[in-house]
Design a protein around this motif. Structure first.
Motif, PDB file in Angstrom:
ATOM      1  N   LYS A  40       0.837  -1.205   0.000  1.00 40.54           N
ATOM      2  CA  LYS A  40       0.000   0.000   0.000  1.00 40.54           C
ATOM      3  C   LYS A  40       0.869   1.251   0.000  1.00 40.54           C
ATOM      4  CE  LYS A  40      -3.875  -2.206   0.319  1.00 40.54           C
ATOM      5  NZ  LYS A  40      -4.740  -2.346  -0.794  1.00 40.54           N
ATOM      6  N   THR A  41       1.740   1.362  -0.997  1.00 45.38           N
ATOM      7  CA  THR A  41       2.636   2.511  -1.040  1.00 45.38           C
ATOM      8  C   THR A  41       2.112   3.627  -1.937  1.00 45.38           C
ATOM      9  OG1 THR A  41       3.870   1.456  -2.812  1.00 45.38           O
ATOM     10  CG2 THR A  41       4.698   1.155  -0.577  1.00 45.38           C
ATOM     11  N   LYS A  42       1.014   3.388  -2.631  1.00 42.40           N
ATOM     12  CA  LYS A  42       0.526   4.406  -3.559  1.00 42.40           C
ATOM     13  C   LYS A  42       0.081   5.668  -2.838  1.00 42.40           C
ATOM     14  CE  LYS A  42      -2.610   5.245  -7.319  1.00 42.40           C
ATOM     15  NZ  LYS A  42      -3.667   4.756  -8.164  1.00 42.40           N
ATOM     16  N   TYR A  43      -0.503   5.516  -1.673  1.00 42.61           N
ATOM     17  CA  TYR A  43      -1.021   6.670  -0.953  1.00 42.61           C
ATOM     18  C   TYR A  43      -0.176   6.943   0.282  1.00 42.61           C
ATOM     19  CZ  TYR A  43      -4.989   5.489  -3.845  1.00 42.61           C
ATOM     20  OH  TYR A  43      -5.784   5.187  -4.898  1.00 42.61           O
ATOM     21  N   ALA A  44       0.229   8.166   0.441  1.00 42.41           N
ATOM     22  CA  ALA A  44       1.032   8.540   1.597  1.00 42.41           C
ATOM     23  C   ALA A  44       0.142   8.683   2.837  1.00 42.41           C
ATOM     24  CB  ALA A  44       1.790   9.832   1.347  1.00 42.41           C
ATOM     25  N   THR A  45      -1.099   9.091   2.644  1.00 38.77           N
ATOM     26  CA  THR A  45      -1.992   9.278   3.788  1.00 38.77           C
ATOM     27  C   THR A  45      -3.366   8.699   3.462  1.00 38.77           C
ATOM     28  OG1 THR A  45      -2.812  11.416   3.015  1.00 38.77           O
ATOM     29  CG2 THR A  45      -0.850  11.440   4.427  1.00 38.77           C
ATOM     30  N   LEU A  46      -4.130   8.453   4.485  1.00 37.37           N
ATOM     31  CA  LEU A  46      -5.492   7.958   4.292  1.00 37.37           C
ATOM     32  C   LEU A  46      -6.369   9.006   3.619  1.00 37.37           C
ATOM     33  CD1 LEU A  46      -6.130   6.118   7.669  1.00 37.37           C
ATOM     34  CD2 LEU A  46      -5.753   5.105   5.426  1.00 37.37           C
ATOM     35  N   GLU A  47      -6.068  10.277   3.871  1.00 43.18           N
ATOM     36  CA  GLU A  47      -6.850  11.347   3.243  1.00 43.18           C
ATOM     37  C   GLU A  47      -6.690  11.313   1.721  1.00 43.18           C
ATOM     38  OE1 GLU A  47      -4.788  11.962   5.864  1.00 43.18           O
ATOM     39  OE2 GLU A  47      -6.308  12.277   7.402  1.00 43.18           O
ATOM     40  N   GLU A  48      -5.472  11.050   1.253  1.00 41.62           N
ATOM     41  CA  GLU A  48      -5.243  10.976  -0.189  1.00 41.62           C
ATOM     42  C   GLU A  48      -5.983   9.790  -0.789  1.00 41.62           C
ATOM     43  OE1 GLU A  48      -1.068  10.834  -0.763  1.00 41.62           O
ATOM     44  OE2 GLU A  48      -0.752  12.884  -0.088  1.00 41.62           O
ATOM     45  N   GLU A  49      -5.937   8.664  -0.102  1.00 41.12           N
ATOM     46  CA  GLU A  49      -6.655   7.481  -0.582  1.00 41.12           C
ATOM     47  C   GLU A  49      -8.155   7.751  -0.607  1.00 41.12           C
ATOM     48  OE1 GLU A  49      -6.996   2.686   0.234  1.00 41.12           O
ATOM     49  OE2 GLU A  49      -6.070   3.969   1.757  1.00 41.12           O
ATOM     50  N   ASN A  50      -8.669   8.380   0.438  1.00 44.06           N
ATOM     51  CA  ASN A  50     -10.086   8.706   0.513  1.00 44.06           C
ATOM     52  C   ASN A  50     -10.493   9.647  -0.612  1.00 44.06           C
ATOM     53  OD1 ASN A  50     -12.672   8.653   1.600  1.00 44.06           O
ATOM     54  ND2 ASN A  50     -12.256  10.377   2.969  1.00 44.06           N
ATOM     55  N   ARG A  51      -9.681  10.649  -0.872  1.00 42.79           N
ATOM     56  CA  ARG A  51      -9.960  11.621  -1.939  1.00 42.79           C
ATOM     57  C   ARG A  51     -10.017  10.908  -3.299  1.00 42.79           C
ATOM     58  NH1 ARG A  51      -6.957  15.721  -0.193  1.00 42.79           N
ATOM     59  NH2 ARG A  51      -5.078  14.608  -0.744  1.00 42.79           N
ATOM     60  N   LYS A 108     -13.172   8.772  -3.550  1.00 46.59           N
ATOM     61  CA  LYS A 108     -14.349   9.615  -3.796  1.00 46.59           C
ATOM     62  C   LYS A 108     -14.413  10.042  -5.261  1.00 46.59           C
ATOM     63  CE  LYS A 108     -15.138  11.459   0.814  1.00 46.59           C
ATOM     64  NZ  LYS A 108     -15.172  12.645   1.668  1.00 46.59           N
ATOM     65  N   ARG A 109     -13.266  10.348  -5.835  1.00 46.07           N
ATOM     66  CA  ARG A 109     -13.217  10.726  -7.250  1.00 46.07           C
ATOM     67  C   ARG A 109     -13.656   9.553  -8.120  1.00 46.07           C
ATOM     68  NH1 ARG A 109     -10.210   9.395 -11.061  1.00 46.07           N
ATOM     69  NH2 ARG A 109      -8.621   8.472  -9.731  1.00 46.07           N
ATOM     70  N   GLN A 110     -13.149   8.353  -7.814  1.00 46.72           N
ATOM     71  CA  GLN A 110     -13.524   7.163  -8.570  1.00 46.72           C
ATOM     72  C   GLN A 110     -15.022   6.881  -8.450  1.00 46.72           C
ATOM     73  OE1 GLN A 110     -11.097   3.830  -7.439  1.00 46.72           O
ATOM     74  NE2 GLN A 110      -9.193   4.897  -7.884  1.00 46.72           N
ATOM     75  N   LEU A 111     -15.569   7.060  -7.251  1.00 47.52           N
ATOM     76  CA  LEU A 111     -16.994   6.844  -7.033  1.00 47.52           C
ATOM     77  C   LEU A 111     -17.825   7.822  -7.861  1.00 47.52           C
ATOM     78  CD1 LEU A 111     -19.282   5.402  -5.550  1.00 47.52           C
ATOM     79  CD2 LEU A 111     -18.969   7.033  -3.674  1.00 47.52           C
ATOM     80  N   ALA A 112     -17.413   9.070  -7.886  1.00 50.09           N
ATOM     81  CA  ALA A 112     -18.135  10.076  -8.670  1.00 50.09           C
ATOM     82  C   ALA A 112     -18.107   9.722 -10.158  1.00 50.09           C
ATOM     83  CB  ALA A 112     -17.533  11.459  -8.439  1.00 50.09           C
ATOM     84  N   GLU A 113     -16.955   9.280 -10.653  1.00 47.81           N
ATOM     85  CA  GLU A 113     -16.856   8.883 -12.061  1.00 47.81           C
ATOM     86  C   GLU A 113     -17.760   7.691 -12.353  1.00 47.81           C
ATOM     87  OE1 GLU A 113     -12.734   8.151 -12.834  1.00 47.81           O
ATOM     88  OE2 GLU A 113     -12.200  10.266 -12.788  1.00 47.81           O
ATOM     89  N   THR A 114     -17.787   6.727 -11.440  1.00 45.23           N
ATOM     90  CA  THR A 114     -18.621   5.539 -11.620  1.00 45.23           C
ATOM     91  C   THR A 114     -20.098   5.901 -11.624  1.00 45.23           C
ATOM     92  OG1 THR A 114     -16.931   4.202 -10.536  1.00 45.23           O
ATOM     93  CG2 THR A 114     -19.112   3.232 -10.709  1.00 45.23           C
TER      94      THR A 114
END
Length: 96
Positions: A54-65, A68-74
């Protein structure tokens, strides 16, 4: 004089990969600041993200953001498909 090969520990590599994904800077600029070649950083990124680390995201906030973007696109894609299906159904019933 011959070239010498530096060895980096796993923690340094993983932190460099996390930073490369979290930073808005280019991989080349980041690699220069870390004192490594950019291809080395690309190799580490490929290695550590391929292992499912799980190195793609430095923080949980970045992963959450990002989620949320992916959910909006879906949701947008889903709504478009609903409208297309409704249009096709309407056209079929009109032709009969």
């Amino acid at each position: 004089m011959g070239d010498f090969r530096r060895k980096y520990d796993e923690e340094f590599k993983k932190n460099a990969v996390k930073l490369s994904y979290a930073s808005p800077r280019t991989v080349k600029d980041l690699a220069e600041d870390l004192g490594i070649h950019e291809n080395l950083l690309y190799n580490w990124r490929r290695k550590y993200t391929a292992e499912g680390d799980k190195t793609k995201y430095a923080t949980l906030e970045e992963e959450n953001r990002d989620l949320k973007r992916q959910l909006a696109e879906t949701r947008i894609e889903r709504d478009m498909l609903k409208k297309a299906a409704a249009y096709v159904c309407h056209e079929e019933t009109r032709q009969q």
